[in-house]
Design a protein around this motif. Sequence first.
Motif, short mmCIF file in Angstrom:
data_model
loop_
_atom_site.label_atom_id
_atom_site.label_comp_id
_atom_site.label_asym_id
_atom_site.label_seq_id
_atom_site.Cartn_x
_atom_site.Cartn_y
_atom_site.Cartn_z
N MET A 74 0.82 -1.21 0.00
CA MET A 74 0.00 0.00 0.00
C MET A 74 0.85 1.26 0.00
O MET A 74 0.61 2.19 -0.78
CB MET A 74 -0.92 0.01 1.23
CG MET A 74 -2.09 -0.92 1.14
SD MET A 74 -3.38 -0.53 2.35
CE MET A 74 -2.44 -0.32 3.86
N THR A 90 2.58 1.84 -3.20
CA THR A 90 1.63 2.30 -4.23
C THR A 90 1.27 3.76 -4.02
O THR A 90 1.19 4.54 -4.98
CB THR A 90 0.35 1.44 -4.21
OG1 THR A 90 0.71 0.06 -4.35
CG2 THR A 90 -0.59 1.82 -5.35
N LEU A 91 1.06 4.16 -2.76
CA LEU A 91 0.78 5.57 -2.46
C LEU A 91 1.90 6.46 -2.98
O LEU A 91 1.66 7.47 -3.66
CB LEU A 91 0.65 5.78 -0.95
CG LEU A 91 -0.72 5.64 -0.28
CD1 LEU A 91 -0.58 5.83 1.23
CD2 LEU A 91 -1.72 6.63 -0.84
N LEU A 129 -1.08 8.39 -5.34
CA LEU A 129 -2.54 8.27 -5.22
C LEU A 129 -3.09 9.02 -4.02
O LEU A 129 -2.41 9.22 -3.02
CB LEU A 129 -2.94 6.80 -5.10
CG LEU A 129 -2.51 5.84 -6.21
CD1 LEU A 129 -3.19 4.48 -6.00
CD2 LEU A 129 -2.85 6.39 -7.58
N GLU A 154 -8.40 6.80 -3.58
CA GLU A 154 -8.06 6.07 -4.81
C GLU A 154 -7.37 4.76 -4.47
O GLU A 154 -7.57 3.75 -5.14
CB GLU A 154 -7.17 6.94 -5.69
CG GLU A 154 -7.87 8.20 -6.21
CD GLU A 154 -6.92 9.20 -6.86
OE1 GLU A 154 -7.42 10.14 -7.50
OE2 GLU A 154 -5.68 9.05 -6.71
N LEU A 155 -6.57 4.77 -3.41
CA LEU A 155 -5.86 3.57 -2.99
C LEU A 155 -6.83 2.49 -2.51
O LEU A 155 -6.76 1.34 -2.95
CB LEU A 155 -4.87 3.91 -1.87
CG LEU A 155 -4.10 2.72 -1.31
CD1 LEU A 155 -2.92 2.38 -2.21
CD2 LEU A 155 -3.62 2.99 0.11
N LEU A 183 -8.87 0.83 -5.23
CA LEU A 183 -8.14 0.19 -6.34
C LEU A 183 -8.58 -1.27 -6.51
O LEU A 183 -8.70 -2.01 -5.53
CB LEU A 183 -6.65 0.26 -6.06
CG LEU A 183 -5.70 0.03 -7.24
CD1 LEU A 183 -5.91 1.07 -8.33
CD2 LEU A 183 -4.25 0.05 -6.75
N THR A 205 7.13 -1.42 -7.36
CA THR A 205 5.78 -1.37 -6.81
C THR A 205 4.97 -2.57 -7.29
O THR A 205 4.23 -3.19 -6.52
CB THR A 205 5.07 -0.06 -7.20
OG1 THR A 205 5.92 1.05 -6.87
CG2 THR A 205 3.75 0.09 -6.48
N ARG A 229 1.66 11.25 -1.40
CA ARG A 229 1.29 11.82 -2.70
C ARG A 229 2.09 13.10 -2.95
O ARG A 229 2.62 13.32 -4.05
CB ARG A 229 -0.21 12.08 -2.70
CG ARG A 229 -0.78 12.77 -3.94
CD ARG A 229 -2.30 12.77 -3.81
NE ARG A 229 -2.96 13.74 -4.68
CZ ARG A 229 -3.32 13.51 -5.94
NH1 ARG A 229 -3.04 12.35 -6.50
NH2 ARG A 229 -3.95 14.43 -6.64
#
Length: 300
Positions: free
Chosen positions: A138, A141-142, A147, A151-152, A155, A185, A247
Amino acid sequence: MKWQNALKDYQLYLKIERGLSENSINNYALDIKKLVSFLENNKITTSPIDVSTKTIQECIYETAKNVSARSQSRFISGLRSFFDYLVFEDYRESNPLELIESPKIGRKLPDTLSEAEIDQIISTIDLSKPEGERNRAMLETLYGCGLRVSELVNLKISDLFFEEGFIKVTGKGDKQRFVPIVDLTQKYINIYKNEVRTHLSIQNGHEDTLFLNRRGKQLTRAMVFTIIKQLTEKIGLKKSISPHTFRHSFATHLLQNNADLRSIQLMLGHESITTTEIYVHMDKTHLTETVEKFHPRKSR
């Protein structure tokens, strides 16, 4: 016209005409509810059509006692938008907030993390626990895709296009964009998805949701905040950190490494490049280096 009916119509307008997200609509509605609450507490009987500038000013002054200038400005903006809607629909001839000025506030620059701090936070995750692999995926990905937290958590597995090197992100107002995703990622998402998520008892309706809690349901935004707070406390980081900080750091680090503003805008899903320009203000050294490198008179 009753306040309740006007508010309901306004919320429909924000959803259908302006395509705002549920969170944004709720925030706008909260501003109107504060005004209605003020009227009720002060036993003022008036409608959205008849309420005067004087009454609204009194409400703003009352509210301003307990909030920052930024919150006060946001409140005034929310009320102004509501009455603009009433004028647009011919319920009122004028907006009672036309002559009410918002307090002057400086542009708030978001906190960012250095690359070393991000590495430190992620390395603190306990990978011996199943949720550790999820939390690492997570946060990667952030930061790796820039994101928003909403949005996270929304997903989907079907949003992952790893062969093409992109993920599909559904942002504000259900607007979709494709964001590049780097190999690292992808690697951590695949570890979580293939080695941890497959062992969960997934609840109906969450089969396609990527990040799940222990009960097999979609993670909440609040849970992501809590996870990050616990990790930053563990390393003693004194900055004010939230999911949004990752972000901001994504955008700032791209800019520092000479990514162009338009590309950053597209990846962040900003409607206006003015919003993205805040990152230019954060890093004055980047501006100096850009002029020294690209200006035609740099060596004269």
